[in-house]
Design an enzyme around this catalytic site. Structure first.
Site, short mmCIF file in Angstrom:
data_model
loop_
_atom_site.label_atom_id
_atom_site.label_comp_id
_atom_site.label_asym_id
_atom_site.label_seq_id
_atom_site.Cartn_x
_atom_site.Cartn_y
_atom_site.Cartn_z
N ASP A 77 9.23 1.44 9.43
CA ASP A 77 8.03 1.51 8.57
C ASP A 77 8.42 1.17 7.14
O ASP A 77 8.95 2.01 6.41
CB ASP A 77 7.40 2.90 8.62
CG ASP A 77 6.05 2.91 7.91
OD1 ASP A 77 5.72 1.90 7.25
OD2 ASP A 77 5.35 3.92 8.04
N HIS A 129 -3.00 2.32 9.45
CA HIS A 129 -1.67 1.99 8.95
C HIS A 129 -1.16 0.80 9.77
O HIS A 129 -1.70 0.46 10.82
CB HIS A 129 -0.76 3.22 9.13
CG HIS A 129 0.55 3.10 8.41
ND1 HIS A 129 0.67 2.73 7.10
CD2 HIS A 129 1.84 3.33 8.84
CE1 HIS A 129 1.93 2.73 6.74
NE2 HIS A 129 2.68 3.09 7.80
N CYS A 169 0.30 -1.29 3.24
CA CYS A 169 1.12 -1.29 4.44
C CYS A 169 1.15 -2.63 5.17
O CYS A 169 2.20 -3.06 5.64
CB CYS A 169 0.67 -0.19 5.38
SG CYS A 169 -1.08 -0.29 5.77
#
Lengths: 314, 667, 284
Positions: free
Chosen positions: B474, B459, B415
């Site tokens: 995202d 994250h 991520c």
């Protein structure tokens, strides 16, 4: 110092056997016999008050035999001197010295027959001996044998020429019991049967002095719980406070009551002193020490009986 | 007098009392034994054996000239082992050494008392080390054991049997509980700390950091540790919307992202949103940072010392060193309008000159092709989706131009790589963008109906300023959408060579979840109870913002009430203790009197009354006699055992004599 | 005290680290301390204390006052101690539902009735952190006999000296009779002087020292010199010696006379009277 006490069950069985054995000779009086035995287990002196001929002497003799005690009987008379009981210094011809000649009181079990016939001086000589367990003559004291029991008898009727024991002297007897006439059926048997005195010869000692002392130790060791102690105290307090009773129980009487109740509890196999043990011995222990104000009046209740009825068991 | 003195002398040297004190020391020291330097347990063992030898075999105790150097030596050894003598680690080590030394010279009551106090303090130090729910058991066992030892130590005349001492200690503790509870709740809690906490700061607490450097990490260590737990109060947002925001990283140095230090004058963000609102309660594990995690747009929060930062992050004034609980309300979805100054926007466009040239070139190319910012961002996501980008927890290391290398060469990362790359691409196209670190998703615990968020749920994503509002983007979702939808645990379970979470077994999972529910309750209700929770509770009870002084008064009043209650209960109990047997027997007599019509007379012995009853009611004879005998044995025989008494009472309760059969016959 | 310091330290630590288990431990210990106070009070509360008095002693000796302590509430009171001010505490507490008898020594200075000082009951049980105590004023007084004058320092009154010291005049025959008289019916055989009889003088009877025809010695208060304590001391010595010698005596005190008797009981009777003789009425 105190001898080894046997286990409670053994002690109880032995005490029962003693009472049973004596019961073979004295018929129909199991309670009186058990009281007498527990009196001796409590190491106390016994006063038997009854008319002549009901077997007082026989009871004393049987107890002495069964307990293996050496026995002496003193017949009290009005012309007696203290020395007739305690003994005296006698001149011994051979050694040309005065030696102490022990009187009849030097026995393990002394039957003082008709104690109220003797003059007070003689009575007090015996009572001193009972109390001190020794005899002092000319500044020398002679220890009485151990164990030492006195079973005294007296005639309840105030006949001429008798000297009733004063209260302070009565206090020294742990118990007073009466024997009374035997029940009719038993009396028949008695009349038909052998002479009880011959039966006496068949009795054998069951204990030696050592194990008798052990029994006494076992009796002293019976537990006296707070509840039982409360009951004893309540009884004693009642006698002291009741307006109907002339003189309350003395501290000695209270101690005696506890000792007798313990012995009775031992004989009945109780784990501790139960209220019924106290009640069972109360009349015998307190009866001769309590005098109702209305004593002698018709319908007077024996004070001891009344105390038991009145005092609640805590 | 002499007899009494000698009695006390002999009690002072009683080996049992020594054993109790030594046992207390062991009980207090046990949680530390594995944590302290290994020579300390050995020292304790040595001193203990010597003392036992002294008590049993008559070995001489060391003389003063041995003990003093030994103590100095121990002190120095601690100082050398820990390079300090303060702090929890060194402090408990020092306490253990002191206890061991004290053991060697323990002779009288006073010495044993010191040992007990050391034990109590060791117990306390154990809690500073660890506060898990298991320590509650230790608290109970430790206080019980050490209190019993204290009871025995205080005795001068006679020792209690072990069970008796423990029973008495338990009774005292039960009586202590109400007061302890009142004090626990009402005692004024002041926000600490008052002095520095060297141990806490140095023992690194894993979690979010204020800096990410994607190129420098070759493997992401995913920890199972719990970051926080959250409970929604009314309605749960979909799992895909659970973005727990932490630190917002606005500064890019070409390699990594870090938190921007805005000028002090920057006003806190003012927020306007049309998203769906959710209320929730969070219990945060200690993490060492200042940020409080919150869902997308925090609107309200119950932490009085927290406020919104310029990047809409919830910040506490002090770092969170202990479990911390708060409530908050957030809006999810929609667009968020917040007044952001020109300075703020400019900062979110900053890019270091001369770094990642290929990326900048790509951005210029793509922006030219896109119709507007929104389309541009969409194209970027499409790029991640269509090009062969891989989600990997073990990406290769990156060199001097990390974003370039990631986008064009390795195309493998997690991520942080994607968020970093996206943010750079957005900025390069003139769209203000920033990286947000936090947690995504969570594990739902159906037993307690709450969410567990672990460190593994950490994250990073991007927020971009589009059409006058911040929007969440995202990029990881574009590459590995299942990472977002199903949570990381499942991905990992399926990944070859990846971390296989053993929680995936259903049975084990159930147990684990139950245990976690217990832990969560423990954390939420007990450990997180601090100044804020206390204030909340008291406000809930109707007290208006109590000050510490008022609180102290309140605590005092409640404590006094407790004491009065205790005294009253004590008096009542004592009154009844002795006569219980007698009352039982009176109850029996009443029943028998009702059954036979013949009450017991006051001067009648129990045995005599029993035989009267037996004569009147032969059917009751056996049980009446048995009960009477039992009563006499208990009350006068003095066996006095409580068990026997209880047996008697049980048997008595079962004995319900019927009315006289004669009376029934007449009817 | 040390416990309070411990608690405060713990609470300060707990507050600093905001450690709730630490708080819990501190508060539980505080509660324990408080509960301990109640238990300590409970050890004194409801105790039954009876003063059983003491055997009389001579002034200067320790009076051993006996107490009976009884528990009826089912409280273990074994850690209870009794003391007078200034003496070492004596363990006196009974176990639960039991009784216990203890002796507490009390110094005596002078003869007469000695009031018992306030008695202190105290205990540090159950935790040894606090001491509960209570003063009990016992409405009881104990008789203290006068300290007897040193042995041999007092001569018996001259009039009775011959017969009271136990030295009997020995006749040349070696028998121990003071005088002789003819036998009368009723005389005990042991008084007959057989040796004379053998010499043919008929039955004669010896009259010994404690024969009632001879007056026992009389110890007289007024015959003693000195202040009342000194008189009491000397008379105490005389009666003790007389009792040891096994003779009878009389004791004459101001306003009363104790008749002729001997033995321990008479001795104690006399000592009791001597304990208070000559003291002001409020002390006697």
């Amino acid at each position: 110092m105190s001898p080894q006490a046997p286990p409670v069950a053994t002690a109880r069985a032995l005490a029962e056997r003693i009472a049973g054995e004596v019961g073979l000779v004295i018929l129909g009086k199991p309670d009186e016999i058990r009281l007498a035995v527990s009196c001796l287990l409590a190491a106390g002196h016994l006063l038997i008050e009854d008319v002549p001929g009901v077997g007082k002497t026989l009871l004393a003799r049987s107890l002495a035999t069964v307990l293996g005690l050496d026995f002496r009987r003193i017949q009290f008379t009005s012309d007696m001197l203290p020395a007739d009981i305690t003994g005296a210094q006698i001149f011994e011809r051979r050694s040309e010295r005065l030696v102490f000649q022990p009187g009849p009181v030097f026995a393990q079990l002394v039957l003082a027959d008709e104690i109220n016939r003797a003059p007070p001086k003689v009575q007090s000589a015996l009572l001193e001996a009972m109390e001190e367990r020794q005899v002092s003559i000319d500044g020398e004291s002679h220890a009485l044998p151990s164990p030492f029991f006195v079973i005294a008898t007296q005639n309840p009727l105030h006949q001429a020429g008798t000297f009733p024991l004063p209260e302070s002297q009565l206090d020294r007897f742990l118990m007073r019991i009466g024997l009374g006439y035997p029940p009719a059926a038993l009396e028949r048997k008695l009349l038909r049967g052998d002479d009880r005195r011959e039966l006496l010869a068949t009795l054998r000692p069951l204990v030696d002095p050592g194990s008798l002392a052990g029994l006494q130790t076992a009796a002293r060791a019976v537990r006296l719980g707070d509840a039982a102690l409360d009951y004893v105290q309540a009884l004693v307090r009642y006698t002291r406070e009741s307006p109907e009773i002339e003189l309350g129980l003395s501290p000695r009487a209270a101690t005696d009551l506890v000792a007798a109740a313990r012995a009775w509890a031992l004989m009945n196999g109780h784990e501790g002193v139960y209220p019924e043990d106290v009640q069972a011995v109360f009349t015998a222990v307190a009866g001769h020490r309590l005098h109702g104000r209305d004593a002698g009046l018709p319908g007077a209740v024996e004070p001891a009986r009344k105390v038991l009825d009145e005092v609640a068991i805590p | 007098m002499a007899a009494a003195a000698s009695t006390r002398q002999s009690m002072e040297d009683s080996p049992q009392q020594l054993a109790w004190a030594a046992g207390a020391l062991l009980l207090g020291g046990l949680p530390h034994l594995l944590a302290v330097a290994p020579w300390i347990p050995l020292l304790l063992l040595g001193c203990g054996l010597w003392r036992i030898g002294a008590a049993r075999r008559g070995w001489p105790l060391p003389a003063l000239w041995i003990r003093i150097p030994l103590a100095v030596l121990g002190f120095l050894a601690v100082a050398i082992s820990y390079r300090s003598i303060s702090g929890i680690q060194a402090g408990s080590a020092l306490l253990l050494v002191m206890g061991a030394m004290k053991l060697l010279e323990t002779r009288g009551q006073r010495d044993r008392m010191v040992l007990i106090f050391i034990s109590l303090f060791l117990l306390f130090a154990a809690f500073l080390r660890e506060q898990a729910i298991g320590m509650l058991a230790w608290l109970v066992a430790g206080t019980l054991g050490i209190s019993a030892a204290l009871l025995q130590t205080a005795r001068q005349e006679s020792l209690l049997p072990m069970a008796g001492a423990l029973r008495l200690a338990a009774r005292l503790l039960v009586q202590a509980l109400p007061l302890a509870a009142v004090l626990f709740i009402l005692f004024p809690r002041l926000p600490g700390p008052f002095w520095s906490l060297p141990d806490k700061a140095s023992s690194g607490i894993s979690g979010l950091s204020e800096e990410i450097r994607p190129g420098d990490i070759s493997a992401l260590g995913l920890s199972d540790a719990i970051a926080f737990r959250a409970r929604f109060r009314d309605g749960t947002p979909p799992a895909g919307a659970l973005y727990w925001r932490g630190p917002v990283l606005e500064h890019f140095d070409g390699r990594g992202w870090s938190v921007r230090r805005p000028p002090a004058s920057t006003p806190p963000a003012a927020v306007e949103t049309d998203g769906v609102q959710y209320s929730y309660e969070l219990v945060l594990e200690p993490q060492g940072g200042r940020w409080l995690l919150a869902l997308e747009t925090p609107l309200q929060w119950s932490a009085p010392r927290a406020g919104l930062g310029p990047a809409m992050e919830l910040l506490n004034t002090e770092p969170i060193h202990d479990r911390f609980s708060y409530r908050a309300r957030s809006a999810i979805g929609g667009s968020v309008r917040s007044a952001i100054g020109a300075e703020g926007l400019a900062a979110n466009l900053q890019l270091p000159a001369g770094r990642n040239p290929r990326t900048l070139e790509l951005a210029t190319r793509l922006r030219a092709a896109a119709t507007d910012d929104r389309d541009y961002l969409q194209r970027l996501l499409q790029l991640f989706h269509e090009q062969p980008f891989r989600y990997s927890l073990k990406p290769p290391l990156l060199g001097a131009q990390p974003v370039d290398e990631f986008l064009f060469d390795t195309r493998s990362g997690f991520c942080e790589h994607y968020a970093s790359a996206l943010a750079v691409l957005a900025r390069a196209a003139g769209i203000p963008a920033r990286v947000v670190a936090g947690y995504q998703g969570g594990e739902h615990n159906p037993i307690g109906d709450y969410w567990i968020i672990r460190q593994a749920h950490a994250h990073a994503w991007v927020e971009a300023w589009v059409d006058g509002a911040w929007r969440r983007i995202d990029p990881t979702a574009a590459v590995a959408p299942e990472r977002i939808e199903r949570g990381i645990g499942e991905i990992l379970a399926g990944a070859p060579g990846g971390m296989r979470l053993w929680r995936s077994s259903r049975v084990v999972g159930g147990v684990v979840l139950s245990w976690d529910a217990v832990n969560a309750a423990w954390d939420r209700w007990v450990l997180a109870f601090g100044p804020e929770a206390q204030e909340r509770l008291l406000l809930g009870l109707g007290f208006r913002m109590p000050r510490p002084l008022q609180l102290a008064l309140l605590a005092g009043a409640a404590a006094s009430l407790c004491l009065v209650l205790l005294a009253w209960l004590g008096g009542r109990r004592r009154q009844g203790a002795r006569d219980r047997l007698r009352q039982r027997y009176d109850g029996l007599c009443r029943r028998l009197a009702a059954a036979t019509g013949r009450p017991r007379r006051p001067g009648e012995t129990p045995s005599a009354y029993a035989s009267v009853v037996a004569g009147l009611r032969p059917d009751l004879a056996a049980e009446t006699l048995a009960l009477t005998t039992l009563y006499l044995q208990l009350r006068y025989g003095g066996s006095g055992d409580t068990r026997d008494t209880a047996a008697f009472s049980r048997r008595l309760r079962r004995f319900r004599p019927a009315r006289a059969p004669a009376a029934r016959g007449r009817r | 005290m040390a416990f309070a310091v411990l608690l405060v330290t713990m609470l300060a630590g707990a507050m600093n680290y905001n450690n709730n288990l630490g708080f819990a431990l501190g508060f539980v210990l505080a509660g324990l301390g408080i509960a301990g106070i109640y238990h300590a009070h409970g050890i004194l509360d409801g105790l039954q204390l009876h003063c059983l008095g003491a055997e009389p002693v001579f002034a200067g000796e320790l009076l051993r006052v006996r107490f009976l302590l009884r528990d009826e509430a089912g409280v273990d009171r074994r850690e209870l101690f009794l003391d007078w001010p200034g003496t070492a505490p004596v363990a006196a507490g009974p176990a639960a539902l039991a009784s216990r008898c203890v002796e507490l020594p009390l110094a005596t200075q002078r003869r007469g009735w000695q009031a018992l000082p306030a008695l202190r009951l105290q205990t540090r049980a159950p935790l040894g952190l606090v001491r509960a105590w209570s003063w009990v004023h016992i409405d009881s007084r104990q008789l203290v006999y006068p300290r007897p004058a040193p042995a041999g320092s007092v001569q018996p009154p001259a009039a009775a000296a011959a017969s009271s010291t136990g030295r009997r005049p020995q006749s040349r025959d070696g028998d121990s009779f003071a005088g002789l008289r003819p036998y009368r019916p009723g005389d005990t055989p042991r008084r007959i002087v057989w040796r004379r009889y053998l010499r043919g003088t008929g039955l004669v009877v010896g009259e010994d020292h404690d024969s009632e025809t001879q007056a026992p010695p009389c110890f007289d208060w007024d015959a003693m010199a000195g202040h009342s304590d000194a008189r009491a001391a000397r008379l105490a010595r005389l009666v003790i010696d007389a009792a040891a010698a096994g003779v009878h005596w009389r004791l004459r005190l101001p306003g009363s006379e104790l008749g002729s008797a001997g033995g321990q009981r008479h001795l104690h009777h006399c000592l009791a009277r001597l304990a208070v003789a000559g003291l002001p009425a409020d002390e006697a």
